[in-house]
Design an enzyme around this catalytic site. Structure first.
Site, short mmCIF file in Angstrom:
data_model
loop_
_atom_site.label_atom_id
_atom_site.label_comp_id
_atom_site.label_asym_id
_atom_site.label_seq_id
_atom_site.Cartn_x
_atom_site.Cartn_y
_atom_site.Cartn_z
N ASN A 12 -6.04 2.91 -20.00
CA ASN A 12 -5.15 1.76 -20.12
C ASN A 12 -4.12 1.67 -19.00
O ASN A 12 -3.63 0.58 -18.71
CB ASN A 12 -4.42 1.82 -21.47
CG ASN A 12 -3.35 0.78 -21.58
OD1 ASN A 12 -3.63 -0.41 -21.81
ND2 ASN A 12 -2.09 1.18 -21.39
N LYS A 26 -8.57 -5.50 -10.99
CA LYS A 26 -9.17 -5.64 -12.31
C LYS A 26 -10.64 -6.08 -12.22
O LYS A 26 -11.44 -5.77 -13.10
CB LYS A 26 -8.36 -6.61 -13.16
CG LYS A 26 -7.00 -6.06 -13.55
CD LYS A 26 -7.12 -4.76 -14.34
CE LYS A 26 -5.78 -4.25 -14.82
NZ LYS A 26 -5.91 -3.01 -15.65
N ASP A 72 0.31 12.45 -13.44
CA ASP A 72 0.33 11.36 -12.48
C ASP A 72 -1.11 11.00 -12.14
O ASP A 72 -1.85 11.81 -11.58
CB ASP A 72 1.08 11.81 -11.21
CG ASP A 72 1.18 10.72 -10.16
OD1 ASP A 72 0.55 9.66 -10.32
OD2 ASP A 72 1.89 10.94 -9.16
N TYR A 107 -3.81 -7.90 -7.79
CA TYR A 107 -4.03 -7.48 -9.17
C TYR A 107 -5.43 -7.88 -9.63
O TYR A 107 -6.15 -7.08 -10.25
CB TYR A 107 -2.97 -8.10 -10.07
CG TYR A 107 -3.09 -7.71 -11.52
CD1 TYR A 107 -2.75 -6.42 -11.94
CD2 TYR A 107 -3.53 -8.62 -12.49
CE1 TYR A 107 -2.84 -6.05 -13.27
CE2 TYR A 107 -3.62 -8.25 -13.82
CZ TYR A 107 -3.28 -6.98 -14.20
OH TYR A 107 -3.39 -6.62 -15.51
N ALA A 143 -0.24 -10.89 -21.74
CA ALA A 143 0.23 -10.18 -22.94
C ALA A 143 1.74 -9.99 -22.89
O ALA A 143 2.35 -9.82 -21.82
CB ALA A 143 -0.46 -8.83 -23.05
N ASP A 201 0.92 10.03 -19.65
CA ASP A 201 1.81 9.10 -18.96
C ASP A 201 2.76 9.91 -18.09
O ASP A 201 2.81 11.15 -18.19
CB ASP A 201 2.59 8.24 -19.96
CG ASP A 201 2.81 6.82 -19.44
OD1 ASP A 201 3.18 6.68 -18.25
OD2 ASP A 201 2.63 5.86 -20.21
#
Length: 253
Positions: free
Chosen positions: A82, A151, A55, A147, A180, A39
């Site tokens: 993720n 996806k 990154d 988005y 979520a 991360d």
């Protein structure tokens, strides 16, 4: 006492410092895996998680981070792609720079992490890649054009990767969470004119009447990553409270 199902396996979770990624990293570790988190900022990770700062929009940074992780863990068995960022608006509302930025993280970030990890995964007897996709890939959601497009690419990539690496013994699957309860949704709600009404609307569009919990998505990821799912590849597992597949009748007032 039975042996934890992921005992001896080594995992890398991108975007694992918060939300679904953090829940996944904790669960994989609880089930016996050695877990590293990639991360931008990993300073607040709890033990025994290992942090590696990188990154995902920088290929050299990703390659170095994955190589360092594999060296520290003695190899790599599981990659959880993720990391991702959100976007709002119709196809008119985001300029070219924003389209490039979201795809650079959500799609090319997955590509960079995967191609850096593949040489290590090929040496594993239990190699698995799990991508975090979204209900946005399979259902038309308002104000989510960019988005959803990113996806949708993740879903297609999952299938293509599963086919490409099948003979190498590397399974590739994805999870499709519904809305979520994560920090990103919190920021979205806080920016709304009426946060309570916006939350109620998000909850109401899911048949279960509530948002998906991060730990519920993590459980699905952990299953797909585990040897228990040895015959599962090229699959997309919906964790959406029935949002994609169910059409319940309205409750009678």
């Amino acid at each position: 006492m039975s042996t934890p199902e992921l005992q001896g396996l080594r995992a890398l979770v991108t975007g694992g410092a918060s939300g679904i990624g953090a829940a996944t990293a904790r669960l994989l570790a609880a089930r016996g895996a050695q877990v590293a988190v990639l991360d931008l900022d990993t300073t607040s990770l709890p033990a025994p998680l290992r942090g590696v700062n990188a990154d995902l929009t920088d290929d050299a940074s990703v390659r170095d981070a994955v190589a360092d992780t594999a060296q520290q863990l003695g190899g790599l068995d599981i990659l959880v792609n993720n990391a991702g960022i959100g976007a709002q608006g119709t196809v008119e509302d985001n300029d070219d720079a924003e389209w490039h930025r979201v795809f650079d993280v959500n799609v090319l970030g997955l590509v960079r992490a995967s191609r850096a990890a593949l040489p290590h995964l090929r040496r594993s007897a239990h190699a698995a890649i799990v991508n975090t996709c979204s209900i946005a890939a399979t259902a038309g959601l308002p104000q989510r054009a960019l988005y959803s497009a990113s996806k949708g690419a993740v879903l297609s990539l999952t299938l293509a990767m599963a086919a490409d690496h099948l003979r190498e013994g590397i399974r590739v699957n994805c999870v499709n969470p519904g809305t979520a309860d994560t920090p990103w949704i919190d920021r979205l709600l806080n920016a709304a004119e009426d946060p309570a009404a916006e939350r109620a609307a998000l909850e109401a569009r899911q048949p279960t009447g509530r948002l998906v919990r991060a730990d519920e998505v993590a459980a699905a990821i952990a299953y797909l990553a585990s040897p228990a799912a040895a015959s599962v590849t090229g699959a997309s597992l919906a964790v959406d409270g029935g949002m994609q597949g169910l059409r319940p009748r309205p409750e009678q007032g």
